[in-house]
Design a protein around this motif. Structure first.
Motif, PDB file in Angstrom:
ATOM      1  N   UNK A 122     -13.104   7.268 -16.269  1.00 39.49           N
ATOM      2  CA  UNK A 122     -12.379   6.087 -15.838  1.00 39.49           C
ATOM      3  C   UNK A 122     -11.564   6.048 -14.909  1.00 39.49           C
ATOM      4  N   UNK A 123     -12.141   4.878 -13.762  1.00 38.98           N
ATOM      5  CA  UNK A 123     -11.117   5.134 -12.804  1.00 38.98           C
ATOM      6  C   UNK A 123     -10.294   5.389 -12.764  1.00 38.98           C
ATOM      7  N   UNK A 156     -12.373  13.634 -10.322  1.00 40.16           N
ATOM      8  CA  UNK A 156     -12.807  13.362  -9.356  1.00 40.16           C
ATOM      9  C   UNK A 156     -12.774  12.764  -8.965  1.00 40.16           C
ATOM     10  N   UNK A 157     -12.011  12.715  -7.227  1.00 43.58           N
ATOM     11  CA  UNK A 157     -11.875  11.780  -6.297  1.00 43.58           C
ATOM     12  C   UNK A 157     -13.569  11.531  -5.970  1.00 43.58           C
ATOM     13  N   UNK A 165     -11.965  -3.171 -12.633  1.00 45.39           N
ATOM     14  CA  UNK A 165     -12.132  -2.021 -11.754  1.00 45.39           C
ATOM     15  C   UNK A 165     -11.726  -0.141 -12.627  1.00 45.39           C
ATOM     16  N   UNK A 166     -10.757  -0.648 -12.185  1.00 41.56           N
ATOM     17  CA  UNK A 166     -10.159   0.496 -13.111  1.00 41.56           C
ATOM     18  C   UNK A 166      -9.172   0.391 -14.551  1.00 41.56           C
ATOM     19  N   UNK A 167      -9.391   1.935 -15.088  1.00 39.29           N
ATOM     20  CA  UNK A 167      -9.905   1.936 -16.259  1.00 39.29           C
ATOM     21  C   UNK A 167     -10.527   1.711 -17.497  1.00 39.29           C
ATOM     22  N   UNK A 208     -14.565  11.839 -23.764  1.00 40.62           N
ATOM     23  CA  UNK A 208     -13.913  11.167 -24.641  1.00 40.62           C
ATOM     24  C   UNK A 208     -14.908   9.517 -24.119  1.00 40.62           C
ATOM     25  N   UNK A 209     -14.717   9.126 -23.671  1.00 45.49           N
ATOM     26  CA  UNK A 209     -14.881   7.839 -22.927  1.00 45.49           C
ATOM     27  C   UNK A 209     -16.056   7.484 -23.143  1.00 45.49           C
ATOM     28  N   UNK A 210     -16.754   7.753 -22.541  1.00 45.07           N
ATOM     29  CA  UNK A 210     -18.344   7.306 -22.248  1.00 45.07           C
ATOM     30  C   UNK A 210     -18.973   5.832 -21.479  1.00 45.07           C
TER      31      UNK A 210
END
Length: 443
Positions: A85-86, A32-33, A142-144, A101-103
């Motif tokens: 996650x980004x 989702x962008x 910020x990422x991941x 799966x993450x949350x």
């Protein structure tokens, strides 16, 4: 107006093992962008919030940790992108990878302190914020990284503190409060959110082809480095104090306007006052440009043409810049600053938002200007006080801290008087000068 903060107390917080809370039911797996307003460089940081709740005899025996944790899983079914996650794509475009799966990172904690020990007026800065919002190593990128971290700290009296850290690119204050209200509704037994969440980030995307049609003094030029600055002084030397402004202080400040000066809002009046006092305290070169950024929300009737529906929880604001030479701002009356702010805010329109989104794409998502700047965001009408998990409305709710160049307005009571509290961050010597300048404005 005297500066104040929550008292420094001696107590111990026991943190549980951080856990990931996933949506309580299966959710879509998709990319989702974010919008072209969301993923600008200036929003790529973590922002903390905190809510203080007193004990409530009507829920005696209920565990706030369990209540909030269960409500979180249920709310994430509807707000499942918050559990993603980004990732960064071409032209630095941010996309949420919704894996299901993450949350969200969740920490359960207990503290051997009663709510009453915090004193009668709870406001930032909070000396023990790190205890109530533990920074799990490796979680604050910020990422991941998790987009949201939540810690619930149960107090010995039966009250609790809810603190959270949000990746600002995913939503603004209105958006996160909408999510928290859904959590509180789920905690009270609701099956569905009263306001269904709306993604639709494409509503604030750049046009095809993109075209910059407005003047945007708030953003750096394409040739300028995007390394953040702090107005010059080392941020390690910054201290934070908060200032309360009730009706009497606002009246006193208004008296500094010239006779027969056109009426202006309390927000513009107070922000102009703080801009003027802060600029004087930092002792800029008189020829230095100083910029006042006022956040303007795209929600509501004023910007209906943008088509943002109820339930939209993305970032939906612009921050036009009022610009002046430091010497002119300090030398002229308060009315000079007020007029500059009113002019800058009046320039924000539907076309202005479109132009911002287009600028992000054309210039590679630049950072805002970093020298001589000050941001103010009015959070008094966001709805923090409506986040009620059956313990009642929070005694304090809102942003947990200010930043070197960013302050917030939040509702607050002081000795029974309603007003606004403003946390300010400045170097120590500049803070002393700032207080002296402010005293002149309210006496």
């Amino acid at each position: 107006m005297s500066p104040a903060s929550s008292p420094s107390l001696l107590f111990h917080v026991k943190h549980g093992v951080p856990k990931m809370i996933a949506p309580a039911s299966p959710t879509p797996r998709e990319l989702k962008p974010l919008s072209d307003i969301d993923d600008q460089e200036g929003l790529r940081f973590q922002i903390p919030f905190i809510f203080f709740y007193k004990s409530n005899p009507s829920v005696e025996g209920s565990d706030p940790i369990s209540v909030v944790r269960e409500a979180l899983g249920k709310a994430l079914v509807y707000y499942y992108p918050l559990a993603g996650r980004l990732k960064e794509g071409p032209n630095r475009k941010l996309v949420v990878d919704c894996t299901g799966e993450l949350g969200v990172l969740f920490i359960a904690a207990t503290a051997d302190i009663r709510f009453e020990q915090f004193g009668g007026s709870i406001r930032p800065p909070f000396p023990n914020l790190d205890e109530f919002l533990y920074n799990v190593p490796g979680s604050d990128g910020i990422l991941g990284c998790p987009l949201l971290l939540i810690q619930v700290t149960r107090l010995s009296c039966g009250g609790f503190i809810l603190a959270l850290r949000l990746n600002h690119t995913i939503c603004d204050a209105f958006g996160i409060v909408q999510f928290l209200k859904t959590m509180s509704e789920m905690a009270k037994g609701a099956k569905f959110p009263s306001i269904p969440p709306v993604w639709q980030r494409e509503l604030l995307n750049a046009r095809t082809p993109p075209r910059i049609t407005c003047s945007h003094q708030e953003y750096q030029d394409p040739t300028t480095s995007t390394t953040p600055s702090s107005n010059g002084p080392n941020t390690a030397n910054f201290i934070q104090r908060s200032f309360f402004f009730g009706p009497n202080e606002i009246k006193a400040i208004r008296r500094h306007l010239p006779p027969n000066f056109p009426r202006c809002s309390q927000f513009v009046l107070l922000t102009a006052c703080l801009w003027k006092c802060r600029t004087s305290a930092l002792e800029f070169d008189p020829e230095q440009d100083v910029l006042m950024f006022s956040l303007v929300n795209a929600r509501g009737k004023s910007f209906g043409a943008l088509g943002l529906p109820s339930g939209y929880y993305g970032n939906a604001f612009a921050y036009p810049a009022a610009v002046a030479k430091a010497g002119d701002l300090c030398r002229n009356s308060l009315g000079f600053a007020v007029e500059l702010m009113k002019k800058a805010i009046a320039e924000v329109s539907e076309e202005y938002f479109r132009s911002v989104a287009d600028l992000m794409v054309i210039r590679g998502r630049p950072l805002y200007k970093t020298v001589g700047i000050f941001f103010v965001s009015d959070n008094r009408h966001v709805g923090y006080e409506e986040v009620d998990f059956e313990w009642g409305s929070p005694e304090y709710a809102g942003l947990a801290t200010s930043f070197p160049v960013i302050s917030f307005y939040m509702r607050c009571k002081s000795e029974g008087e309603e007003g606004v509290v403003v946390p300010i961050s400045l170097p120590l010597v500049a803070m002393e000068r700032f207080q002296q300048e402010l005293e002149k404005m309210i006496t």
